[in-house]
Design a protein around this motif. Structure first.
Motif, PDB file in Angstrom:
ATOM      1  N   ARG A 205     -13.215  11.487 -18.256  1.00 15.19           N
ATOM      2  CA  ARG A 205     -12.960  11.151 -16.852  1.00 15.19           C
ATOM      3  C   ARG A 205     -14.271  11.039 -16.069  1.00 15.19           C
ATOM      4  NH1 ARG A 205     -10.811   8.102 -13.274  1.00 15.19           N
ATOM      5  NH2 ARG A 205     -10.294   9.112 -11.284  1.00 15.19           N
ATOM      6  N   VAL A 206     -15.211  11.943 -16.327  1.00 10.86           N
ATOM      7  CA  VAL A 206     -16.520  11.861 -15.674  1.00 10.86           C
ATOM      8  C   VAL A 206     -17.218  10.559 -16.051  1.00 10.86           C
ATOM      9  CG1 VAL A 206     -18.824  12.879 -15.607  1.00 10.86           C
ATOM     10  CG2 VAL A 206     -16.814  14.359 -15.477  1.00 10.86           C
ATOM     11  N   LYS A 207     -17.152  10.189 -17.313  1.00 11.07           N
ATOM     12  CA  LYS A 207     -17.763   8.949 -17.779  1.00 11.07           C
ATOM     13  C   LYS A 207     -17.175   7.752 -17.040  1.00 11.07           C
ATOM     14  CE  LYS A 207     -18.772   6.496 -22.150  1.00 11.07           C
ATOM     15  NZ  LYS A 207     -18.247   5.163 -21.878  1.00 11.07           N
ATOM     16  N   GLU A 208     -15.867   7.727 -16.944  1.00 10.29           N
ATOM     17  CA  GLU A 208     -15.196   6.621 -16.250  1.00 10.29           C
ATOM     18  C   GLU A 208     -15.640   6.537 -14.792  1.00 10.29           C
ATOM     19  OE1 GLU A 208     -10.606   5.418 -14.953  1.00 10.29           O
ATOM     20  OE2 GLU A 208     -10.975   7.053 -16.358  1.00 10.29           O
ATOM     21  N   LEU A 209     -15.704   7.672 -14.127  1.00  7.68           N
ATOM     22  CA  LEU A 209     -16.051   7.688 -12.708  1.00  7.68           C
ATOM     23  C   LEU A 209     -17.490   7.229 -12.471  1.00  7.68           C
ATOM     24  CD1 LEU A 209     -14.343  11.066 -11.752  1.00  7.68           C
ATOM     25  CD2 LEU A 209     -13.658   8.796 -10.930  1.00  7.68           C
ATOM     26  N   LEU A 210     -18.420   7.708 -13.284  1.00  9.49           N
ATOM     27  CA  LEU A 210     -19.818   7.366 -13.051  1.00  9.49           C
ATOM     28  C   LEU A 210     -20.151   5.961 -13.516  1.00  9.49           C
ATOM     29  CD1 LEU A 210     -21.561  10.764 -13.851  1.00  9.49           C
ATOM     30  CD2 LEU A 210     -21.141   9.710 -11.620  1.00  9.49           C
ATOM     31  N   GLU A 211     -19.500   5.488 -14.563  1.00 11.53           N
ATOM     32  CA  GLU A 211     -19.744   4.100 -14.974  1.00 11.53           C
ATOM     33  C   GLU A 211     -19.167   3.133 -13.954  1.00 11.53           C
ATOM     34  OE1 GLU A 211     -18.664   3.633 -19.109  1.00 11.53           O
ATOM     35  OE2 GLU A 211     -20.558   4.568 -19.725  1.00 11.53           O
ATOM     36  N   ASP A 212     -18.110   3.539 -13.251  1.00 14.01           N
ATOM     37  CA  ASP A 212     -17.610   2.716 -12.155  1.00 14.01           C
ATOM     38  C   ASP A 212     -18.614   2.623 -11.015  1.00 14.01           C
ATOM     39  OD1 ASP A 212     -15.251   2.116 -13.421  1.00 14.01           O
ATOM     40  OD2 ASP A 212     -14.040   3.586 -12.340  1.00 14.01           O
ATOM     41  N   ARG A 213     -19.511   3.600 -10.944  1.00  7.01           N
ATOM     42  CA  ARG A 213     -20.537   3.605  -9.903  1.00  7.01           C
ATOM     43  C   ARG A 213     -21.848   2.958 -10.367  1.00  7.01           C
ATOM     44  NH1 ARG A 213     -19.496   7.105  -5.549  1.00  7.01           N
ATOM     45  NH2 ARG A 213     -21.443   6.219  -4.734  1.00  7.01           N
ATOM     46  N   GLY A 214     -21.850   2.364 -11.559  1.00 11.85           N
ATOM     47  CA  GLY A 214     -23.008   1.610 -12.003  1.00 11.85           C
ATOM     48  C   GLY A 214     -23.928   2.311 -12.972  1.00 11.85           C
ATOM     49  N   TYR A 215     -23.582   3.527 -13.414  1.00  9.53           N
ATOM     50  CA  TYR A 215     -24.394   4.239 -14.389  1.00  9.53           C
ATOM     51  C   TYR A 215     -23.917   3.921 -15.804  1.00  9.53           C
ATOM     52  CZ  TYR A 215     -26.081   7.017 -10.449  1.00  9.53           C
ATOM     53  OH  TYR A 215     -26.647   7.406  -9.273  1.00  9.53           O
ATOM     54  N   GLU A 216     -24.752   4.276 -16.793  1.00  9.95           N
ATOM     55  CA  GLU A 216     -24.350   4.206 -18.197  1.00  9.95           C
ATOM     56  C   GLU A 216     -24.449   5.611 -18.769  1.00  9.95           C
ATOM     57  OE1 GLU A 216     -25.283   1.702 -22.302  1.00  9.95           O
ATOM     58  OE2 GLU A 216     -26.562   1.435 -20.545  1.00  9.95           O
ATOM     59  N   LEU A 217     -23.372   6.097 -19.356  1.00 13.96           N
ATOM     60  CA  LEU A 217     -23.304   7.485 -19.804  1.00 13.96           C
ATOM     61  C   LEU A 217     -23.319   7.562 -21.327  1.00 13.96           C
ATOM     62  CD1 LEU A 217     -23.072  10.257 -18.390  1.00 13.96           C
ATOM     63  CD2 LEU A 217     -20.630  10.182 -18.846  1.00 13.96           C
ATOM     64  N   LEU A 218     -24.318   8.264 -21.864  1.00 15.07           N
ATOM     65  CA  LEU A 218     -24.369   8.576 -23.288  1.00 15.07           C
ATOM     66  C   LEU A 218     -23.721   9.934 -23.493  1.00 15.07           C
ATOM     67  CD1 LEU A 218     -28.132   7.698 -23.958  1.00 15.07           C
ATOM     68  CD2 LEU A 218     -26.150   6.168 -24.115  1.00 15.07           C
ATOM     69  N   VAL A 219     -22.785  10.030 -24.432  1.00 15.72           N
ATOM     70  CA  VAL A 219     -22.070  11.278 -24.662  1.00 15.72           C
ATOM     71  C   VAL A 219     -22.513  11.862 -26.000  1.00 15.72           C
ATOM     72  CG1 VAL A 219     -19.824  12.384 -24.934  1.00 15.72           C
ATOM     73  CG2 VAL A 219     -20.111  10.515 -23.285  1.00 15.72           C
ATOM     74  N   PHE A 220     -22.920  13.126 -25.997  1.00 12.51           N
ATOM     75  CA  PHE A 220     -23.412  13.814 -27.181  1.00 12.51           C
ATOM     76  C   PHE A 220     -22.444  14.906 -27.594  1.00 12.51           C
ATOM     77  CE2 PHE A 220     -26.952  11.859 -25.119  1.00 12.51           C
ATOM     78  CZ  PHE A 220     -27.798  11.452 -26.155  1.00 12.51           C
ATOM     79  N   HIS A 221     -22.115  14.926 -28.882  1.00 15.74           N
ATOM     80  CA  HIS A 221     -21.245  15.957 -29.435  1.00 15.74           C
ATOM     81  C   HIS A 221     -22.052  17.248 -29.541  1.00 15.74           C
ATOM     82  CE1 HIS A 221     -17.970  16.892 -32.682  1.00 15.74           C
ATOM     83  NE2 HIS A 221     -17.717  17.463 -31.522  1.00 15.74           N
ATOM     84  N   ALA A 222     -21.593  18.304 -28.900  1.00 14.03           N
ATOM     85  CA  ALA A 222     -22.372  19.541 -28.792  1.00 14.03           C
ATOM     86  C   ALA A 222     -22.298  20.356 -30.078  1.00 14.03           C
ATOM     87  CB  ALA A 222     -21.888  20.362 -27.603  1.00 14.03           C
ATOM     88  N   THR A 223     -22.886  19.815 -31.127  1.00 12.95           N
ATOM     89  CA  THR A 223     -22.824  20.414 -32.460  1.00 12.95           C
ATOM     90  C   THR A 223     -24.173  20.940 -32.919  1.00 12.95           C
ATOM     91  OG1 THR A 223     -23.176  18.220 -33.402  1.00 12.95           O
ATOM     92  CG2 THR A 223     -20.894  18.973 -33.199  1.00 12.95           C
ATOM     93  N   GLY A 224     -25.040  21.302 -32.018  1.00 12.08           N
ATOM     94  CA  GLY A 224     -26.374  21.751 -32.389  1.00 12.08           C
ATOM     95  C   GLY A 224     -27.344  20.599 -32.364  1.00 12.08           C
ATOM     96  N   THR A 225     -27.249  19.730 -33.343  1.00 10.83           N
ATOM     97  CA  THR A 225     -28.087  18.542 -33.359  1.00 10.83           C
ATOM     98  C   THR A 225     -27.791  17.649 -32.167  1.00 10.83           C
ATOM     99  OG1 THR A 225     -28.114  18.633 -35.775  1.00 10.83           O
ATOM    100  CG2 THR A 225     -28.853  16.607 -34.771  1.00 10.83           C
ATOM    101  N   GLY A 226     -26.542  17.610 -31.737  1.00 10.37           N
ATOM    102  CA  GLY A 226     -26.186  16.790 -30.580  1.00 10.37           C
ATOM    103  C   GLY A 226     -26.926  17.210 -29.331  1.00 10.37           C
ATOM    104  N   GLY A 227     -26.946  18.517 -29.067  1.00 10.81           N
ATOM    105  CA  GLY A 227     -27.673  19.001 -27.905  1.00 10.81           C
ATOM    106  C   GLY A 227     -29.164  18.754 -28.015  1.00 10.81           C
ATOM    107  N   GLN A 228     -29.704  18.929 -29.226  1.00 13.38           N
ATOM    108  CA  GLN A 228     -31.123  18.667 -29.428  1.00 13.38           C
ATOM    109  C   GLN A 228     -31.455  17.192 -29.229  1.00 13.38           C
ATOM    110  OE1 GLN A 228     -31.457  20.224 -33.404  1.00 13.38           O
ATOM    111  NE2 GLN A 228     -32.162  22.224 -32.728  1.00 13.38           N
ATOM    112  N   ALA A 229     -30.583  16.310 -29.724  1.00 14.09           N
ATOM    113  CA  ALA A 229     -30.819  14.881 -29.564  1.00 14.09           C
ATOM    114  C   ALA A 229     -30.809  14.485 -28.089  1.00 14.09           C
ATOM    115  CB  ALA A 229     -29.769  14.082 -30.341  1.00 14.09           C
TER     116      ALA A 229
END
Length: 422
Positions: A205-229
């Motif tokens: 839902r956050v992704k949808e709202l902010l992309e409607d406002r002109g941003y691009e959202l990258l989503v990272f899976h919080a699996t250790g490496t995801g947070g580091q990436a």
């Protein structure tokens, strides 16, 4: 078609010279520009490299003569590891546009991937390795390295190794030259968010709202490496804002789970002054593998089988107090705007009345610790909502937009896509 990248071909020319020459020749036939880099040490190279082992070792502050005289394989490997990383880093700083492929066993893989990790994300990287069928996290880290298993060891050319080497060279040629045009690069400002299965409705839902406002959202899976990436992209300047909704990796770091992102998680955005909105998503759980892999010291704790390969353990009130103190310490050091949102009705999809991890006492311990320890630089917002309620997601998006408004030099449409300017 003109190649997008020249290619560094890396290998130990004393032990794998024939295989490296095979790769070089096949890439040249494909019309690509190739630079061979020798990372061998102890014996003479089978042919002359474009970049000598002496040059790589000098980048590490060592000399080939001393390494050869020492006859210490471990020291030689460590020197090449440091040297190749430093050599690639220096070339990147000078604006070279290069992909990299390499061939190696355990030592060669460690050395070559140290260099690959210095290249920008998005630049082609391929490691043909005897180690690629096991745990490759130490080699890949947070980079986009393609690991290809060699099936057999490299002891010369034969019908099998020649086929595998040819496939690897053709794959690299495809990544570097014989390829369709890349998709058009977005000019929208890049933001990053963290997500778990147990916080997916909120993040979507956050992704949808902010992309409607002109941003691009990258989503990272919080699996250790995801947070580091995610934090690597923050440090490298690609990500201009962070929505750290799912900070569960802190629980694994504190308690001893398998998905820790290390002791410095949640520090990159603050250190760079990047605006961030943070929440406590999935701090109710610590991650382990299959049930039989859970350490015996946790016997008697509350567990939930997420799937056959993942077992979740509920965090205790004491652990939640410590997590709150840890989170507050990290946010208090932030150099940019930071908002902390607390969902008072539950912090994950299974922390809800009737769900297995519902524990108001443990959640209160977390919330109380945060209230008591966050500094004046942190805007604390409490909502009488569950983390996956639409209203909570809307509050996250609204708070980020407020952060962006007060951030110096922050505007929609000023982002960059990783690797495109390498």
């Amino acid at each position: 078609m003109t190649a997008s990248y020249s290619i560094l071909v890396v290998g130990t020319l004393d032990t794998k010279g024939n295989e490296v020459r095979f790769l070089r020749d096949r890439l040249i036939v494909a019309g690509l520009t190739v630079t061979v880099v020798d990372i061998g040490v102890l014996d003479s190279p089978l042919f002359q490299a474009d970049v000598s082992r002496e040059e790589i070792v000098r980048a590490a502050g060592e000399s080939i003569a001393e390494l050869v005289a020492a006859e210490d394989r471990g020291r030689a490997t460590a020197a090449m590891h440091r040297g190749l990383a430093a050599w690639v880093r220096e070339r990147r700083a000078r604006g070279f546009r290069e992909g990299m492929m390499a061939i190696g066993g355990s030592a060669g893989t460690a050395i070559a991937t140290a260099g690959m990790r210095e290249l920008p994300i998005g630049v082609p990287k391929l490691m043909l390795s005897t180690m690629a069928s096991g745990d490759v996290r130490p080699y890949v880290g947070t980079s986009d390295i393609c690991m290809m298993y060699s099936v057999v060891d490299f002891t010369g050319l034969n019908s099998l190794t020649s086929t595998i080497l040819a496939n690897a060279a053709d794959a690299m040629a495809g990544m570097c030259g014989r390829r369709a045009p890349l998709p058009e690069v977005s000019s929208r400002t890049l933001l990053a968010a963290t997500m778990f299965g147990n916080t997916t409705p909120c993040v979507n839902r956050v992704k949808e709202l902010l992309e409607d406002r002109g941003y691009e959202l990258l989503v990272f899976h919080a699996t250790g490496t995801g947070g580091q990436a995610m934090e690597r992209l923050v440090v490298e300047g690609f990500v201009k804002g962070v929505l750290d909704i799912t900070t569960t990796e802190l629980a694994d770091e504190l308690v001893g789970g398998v998905l820790t992102a290390g002791p410095h998680r949640l520090e990159a955005a603050g250190g760079k002054g990047v605006p961030q909105v943070v929440s406590v998503g999935a701090l109710d759980m610590v991650n382990f593998g299959a049930p039989e892999t859970v350490p015996s010291k946790f016997a008697g704790r509350l567990f939930y089988p997420h799937n056959p390969a993942v077992t979740l353990m509920r965090t205790t009130p004491q652990e939640n107090r410590e997590l709150g103190e840890m989170l507050a310490r990290k946010l208090n050091r932030a150099q940019g705007p930071v908002v902390l949102l607390l969902p008072l009705r539950g912090i994950s999809g299974i922390d809800h009345p009737g769900k297995p991890f519902y524990d108001p006492v443990a959640d209160k311990s977390l919330f109380d610790a945060l209230r008591a320890n966050v500094g004046p630089n942190v805007k604390l917002v409490e909502l009488d909502r569950h983390i996956n309620d639409p209203e909570f997601a809307e509050a996250v998006a609204d708070e980020f937009l407020k952060c962006a408004e007060v951030s110096s030099g922050f505007s929609v449409g000023t982002g960059a896509t990783p690797g495109v300017s390498a």
